[in-house]
Design an enzyme around this catalytic site. Sequence first.
Site, PDB file in Angstrom:
ATOM      1  N   SER A 141       0.832  -1.212   0.000  1.00  0.00           N
ATOM      2  CA  SER A 141       0.000   0.000   0.000  1.00  0.00           C
ATOM      3  C   SER A 141       0.862   1.256   0.000  1.00  0.00           C
ATOM      4  CB  SER A 141      -0.906   0.021   1.240  1.00  0.00           C
ATOM      5  OG  SER A 141      -1.691  -1.138   1.298  1.00  0.00           O
TER       6      SER A 141
HETATM    7  N1  SAH Z   1      -0.172  -4.610   4.183  1.00  0.00           N
HETATM    8  C1  SAH Z   1       0.458  -5.204   3.029  1.00  0.00           C
HETATM    9  C2  SAH Z   1      -0.345  -4.975   1.773  1.00  0.00           C
HETATM   10  C3  SAH Z   1      -1.144  -6.117   1.477  1.00  0.00           C
HETATM   11  S1  SAH Z   1      -2.135  -6.064   0.018  1.00  0.00           S
HETATM   12  C4  SAH Z   1       1.886  -4.744   2.861  1.00  0.00           C
HETATM   13  O1  SAH Z   1       2.362  -3.912   3.643  1.00  0.00           O
HETATM   14  O2  SAH Z   1       2.528  -5.251   1.954  1.00  0.00           O
HETATM   15  C5  SAH Z   1      -3.481  -7.018   0.637  1.00  0.00           C
HETATM   16  C6  SAH Z   1      -3.173  -8.425   1.015  1.00  0.00           C
HETATM   17  O3  SAH Z   1      -4.360  -8.983   1.561  1.00  0.00           O
HETATM   18  C7  SAH Z   1      -2.761  -9.317  -0.139  1.00  0.00           C
HETATM   19  O4  SAH Z   1      -1.516  -9.887   0.117  1.00  0.00           O
HETATM   20  C8  SAH Z   1      -3.862 -10.379  -0.181  1.00  0.00           C
HETATM   21  O5  SAH Z   1      -3.410 -11.662  -0.549  1.00  0.00           O
HETATM   22  C9  SAH Z   1      -4.341 -10.348   1.247  1.00  0.00           C
HETATM   23  N2  SAH Z   1      -5.677 -10.936   1.500  1.00  0.00           N
HETATM   24  C10 SAH Z   1      -6.818 -10.804   0.783  1.00  0.00           C
HETATM   25  N3  SAH Z   1      -7.811 -11.528   1.353  1.00  0.00           N
HETATM   26  C11 SAH Z   1      -7.284 -12.113   2.455  1.00  0.00           C
HETATM   27  C12 SAH Z   1      -7.794 -12.990   3.466  1.00  0.00           C
HETATM   28  N4  SAH Z   1      -9.061 -13.434   3.463  1.00  0.00           N
HETATM   29  N5  SAH Z   1      -6.969 -13.377   4.451  1.00  0.00           N
HETATM   30  C13 SAH Z   1      -5.673 -12.978   4.489  1.00  0.00           C
HETATM   31  N6  SAH Z   1      -5.134 -12.158   3.563  1.00  0.00           N
HETATM   32  C14 SAH Z   1      -5.928 -11.723   2.558  1.00  0.00           C
END
Ligand code: SAH
Length: 274
Positions: free
Chosen positions: A116
């Site tokens: 993000s």
């Molecule tokens: N905070 C992260 C950004 C993550 S993007 C960083 O600093 O890099 C959002 C993430 O949420 C993705 O990796 C995606 O795979 C995950 N995601 C989506 N649905 C999910 C679920 N039900 N449980 C766990 N992770 C999930």
Amino acid sequence: MSDKKPAGTRTARFPASLEGRAPAPAMTAPGVLRPQRLLHEVAQDAARQVAPRGLGLDSAPVRQRMVQRLRSDGVRCEPVLTAMGHVPRHEFVDTALVAQAYEDTSLPIGLSQTISKPSVVARMIEWLYLGEAARQRGHLGRVLEIGTGCGYQAAVLAHLSTQVISVERLKALHELAARHLHRLQVPRCRLVYGDGMRGHPPNAPYDTIIAAAGGEDLPGSWLDQLAVGGRLVAPARSNDGRGQVLVIVDRTPDGWHRSFGEAVQFVPLKSGTH
Ligand code: SAH
């Protein structure tokens, strides 16, 4: 989010107005907060010359410039700014993207997911900090993060909390984040491979819950696993036609109180693991 109350609670007032609750910090930018960024906006950022001549693109002064920009864009919470000044974002992205690591842009981390934007990370954690209990304690307590991704936000959270439990549904990203956090010796972080829609019951309740992926509604398990006095911040569809917004839920002895923040665009919250 289901408005169904878990047993043993009295009332739940939805939606609660934002006024009269935690003081809202200034908006970081008008309009929609996008964790992802349009390419022409990235180019504009690059043109702003984040790194002054002679400084390495991954150096601490460049990171401080990012912090200054967050501050001038309206982020007021000093602990959040300090934590973001400490965490080396360039260590969480592919080497080819290091030059962009401190621009206010999302970056690809593989499997169609993105890290993000710093302004969105800062804004969401600031919302958590403005919760009653976090303000009184001066830290976020025990945090549940849904969507570990590359682990960057988990590392920022680790500076501000007593423990971070971070759940990721994609095994390759879970393992990538584990490598990053291990290499950087980030303390107090426990990474879990699993479906975050279920939260993570073994360590519940959580003082704060933050999600980096958004669905139609907030899973009931997150509400159940939020401690009384705790706060949750997550993207979800608004019921006023604004599309996806940040939803802030405060749990009090009376129940769950929901308010709404900025419009956002997050990657979808998906069920199951892969
Ligand atoms: N905070 C992260 C950004 C993550 S993007 C960083 O600093 O890099 C959002 C993430 O949420 C993705 O990796 C995606 O795979 C995950 N995601 C989506 N649905 C999910 C679920 N039900 N449980 C766990 N992770 C999930």
